[in-house]
Design an enzyme around this catalytic site. Structure first.
Site, PDB file in Angstrom:
ATOM      1  N   ASP A  58      31.267  25.013  35.768  1.00 16.35           N
ATOM      2  CA  ASP A  58      32.380  24.154  36.173  1.00 16.35           C
ATOM      3  C   ASP A  58      33.663  24.971  36.074  1.00 16.35           C
ATOM      4  O   ASP A  58      33.750  25.927  35.297  1.00 16.35           O
ATOM      5  CB  ASP A  58      32.482  22.916  35.261  1.00 16.35           C
ATOM      6  N   ARG A 109      48.556  12.467  34.168  1.00 18.71           N
ATOM      7  CA  ARG A 109      47.792  13.543  33.534  1.00 18.71           C
ATOM      8  C   ARG A 109      48.691  14.701  33.085  1.00 18.71           C
ATOM      9  O   ARG A 109      48.438  15.323  32.059  1.00 18.71           O
ATOM     10  CB  ARG A 109      46.732  14.059  34.501  1.00 18.71           C
TER      11      ARG A 109
HETATM   12  C1  LIG Z   1      33.067  14.232  39.472  1.00 18.87           C
HETATM   13  S1  LIG Z   1      32.526  15.659  38.622  1.00 18.87           S
HETATM   14  C2  LIG Z   1      30.827  15.708  39.119  1.00 18.87           C
HETATM   15  C3  LIG Z   1      29.896  16.047  37.980  1.00 18.87           C
HETATM   16  C4  LIG Z   1      28.405  16.021  38.326  1.00 18.87           C
HETATM   17  N1  LIG Z   1      28.086  17.001  39.326  1.00 18.87           N
HETATM   18  C5  LIG Z   1      27.984  14.646  38.776  1.00 18.87           C
HETATM   19  O1  LIG Z   1      27.763  14.411  39.961  1.00 18.87           O
HETATM   20  O2  LIG Z   1      27.881  13.767  37.922  1.00 18.87           O
HETATM   21  C6  LIG Z   1      33.259  16.975  39.589  1.00 18.87           C
HETATM   22  C7  LIG Z   1      33.361  18.297  38.841  1.00 18.87           C
HETATM   23  O3  LIG Z   1      33.670  19.328  39.773  1.00 18.87           O
HETATM   24  C8  LIG Z   1      34.487  20.264  39.115  1.00 18.87           C
HETATM   25  N2  LIG Z   1      35.184  21.094  40.109  1.00 18.87           N
HETATM   26  C9  LIG Z   1      36.197  20.750  40.933  1.00 18.87           C
HETATM   27  N3  LIG Z   1      36.599  21.791  41.664  1.00 18.87           N
HETATM   28  C10 LIG Z   1      35.812  22.841  41.301  1.00 18.87           C
HETATM   29  C11 LIG Z   1      35.736  24.204  41.709  1.00 18.87           C
HETATM   30  N4  LIG Z   1      36.545  24.727  42.638  1.00 18.87           N
HETATM   31  N5  LIG Z   1      34.801  24.990  41.120  1.00 18.87           N
HETATM   32  C12 LIG Z   1      33.972  24.489  40.180  1.00 18.87           C
HETATM   33  N6  LIG Z   1      34.000  23.213  39.753  1.00 18.87           N
HETATM   34  C13 LIG Z   1      34.906  22.394  40.313  1.00 18.87           C
HETATM   35  C14 LIG Z   1      35.399  19.411  38.264  1.00 18.87           C
HETATM   36  O4  LIG Z   1      35.979  20.131  37.203  1.00 18.87           O
HETATM   37  C15 LIG Z   1      34.464  18.298  37.808  1.00 18.87           C
HETATM   38  O5  LIG Z   1      33.959  18.531  36.526  1.00 18.87           O
END
Ligand SMILES: C[S@@+](CC[C@H](N)C(=O)[O-])C[C@H]1O[C@@H](n2cnc3c(N)ncnc32)[C@H](O)[C@@H]1O
Length: 287
Positions: A159, A48
């Site tokens: 996010d 990445r």
């Molecule tokens: C796997 S996705 C899940 C998306 C959705 N909630 C679902 O279950 O389909 C995880 C998301 O969490 C976000 N994320 C990770 N760490 C974070 C943080 N400290 N604050 C806000 N978002 C975060 C990532 O950018 C990512 O888009």
């Protein structure tokens, strides 16, 4: 001499990537996001971030790490963070949560409104990725809440990844991604895009009630009111246990007294059981 970071692809790496580089990156991403990258993520991190090296015309990870350490690196931190988040999501993922919203939460709020309560609904998609979760919830609200257009109904989608927030706000998706949207909702809420048979757009009524914002779940939450429903699914799995516990306790505080929290299928509230009561299948209300 620096040891190369391990991993299967090590021998094929174009840019030198040492254990020290990996350790610095792991520390920085953890500090900024809470995401814990285990040793087996070295190939993923390399893959990445080489895209960032190429975009910046850098020749080595040593230069990239030096940039991140310098004051000039502040501008790179957003792209660095965006590169290391995992954004997998889909419409109506873990669909039993949307069934529960339709069959349990919305009827309860509608009954309360019918008894003279306010017509107010707040949902938070916390860690919304590209927005599919928030738009799925919006489709359920607008189709299942009686007289939805007379409600003050809003969905906040946040996010840490600014590119995901921008994607969600645009509301434009590859056409095949909406296959999991129930056909009646697809007909009502998913629009074709003139001249783009490969793309679809979320209809205006959905985009009107969903607001996208960049927000770090580890930082300050500027929202004033409380939420009837929080989706925080497949986000905390990337955090360590103390960070998960703090997050879940904060979510309890931001929920209304009868608010509901949905978490991901492989997650638990193990460290925050005293503040939540389980209703089966990763559905919780405040204890
Ligand atoms: C796997 S996705 C899940 C998306 C959705 N909630 C679902 O279950 O389909 C995880 C998301 O969490 C976000 N994320 C990770 N760490 C974070 C943080 N400290 N604050 C806000 N978002 C975060 C990532 O950018 C990512 O888009």
């Amino acid at each position: 001499m620096s040891l190369p970071a391990g991993g299967q692809a090590e021998r094929h790496r174009q840019f030198g990537f040492t254990a020290e580089h990996f350790a610095f990156i792991v520390g920085l991403v953890r500090e900024r996001t809470g995401i814990v990258l285990a040793d087996n993520k070295q190939d993923m991190v390399y893959g990445r971030l080489t895209r960032r090296l190429r975009a910046l015309s850098l020749d080595s990870f040593a230069d990239y790490v030096a940039l991140l350490r310098s004051s000039a690196g502040a501008a790179e931190l957003t792209a660095f963070t965006n590169a290391l988040t995992t954004n997998l999501t889909s419409f109506f993922r873990e669909s039993h949560h949307f069934d529960h919203l339709r069959d349990a939460v919305l009827p309860r709020l509608a009954a309360r409104a019918a008894a003279g309560g306010e017509r107010r609904l707040r949902i938070w998609s916390a860690g919304c990725s590209s927005g599919e979760e928030a738009y799925s919830a919006a489709m359920v609200v607008l189709s299942a809440l009686p007289e939805a257009d007379r409600w003050d109904a809003r969905i906040l989608a946040t996010d840490i990844d600014s590119s995901m927030v921008a994607h969600g706000r645009e509301g434009l998706y590859d056409a095949e991604r909406v296959a999991r949207v129930p056909a009646d909702l697809r007909r009502r809420f998913v629009e074709t895009v003139p001249g783009r048979s490969d793309k679809v757009r979320m209809a205006a009524p959905l985009r009107r009630i969903v607001a996208f914002k960049r927000l770090n779940l580890l930082g300050r939450w500027p929202m004033a009111g409380r939420f009837d429903v929080v989706f925080c699914r497949n986000v905390a799995i990337y955090f360590d246990k103390p960070t998960q516990a703090t997050l879940h306790r904060r979510l309890a505080e931001i929920l209304t007294d009868d608010g509901v929290l949905y978490i991901g299928h492989s997650e638990t509230l193990a460290a925050a059981t005293e503040v939540f009561r389980g209703h089966g299948r990763t559905i919780y209300s405040k204890a």
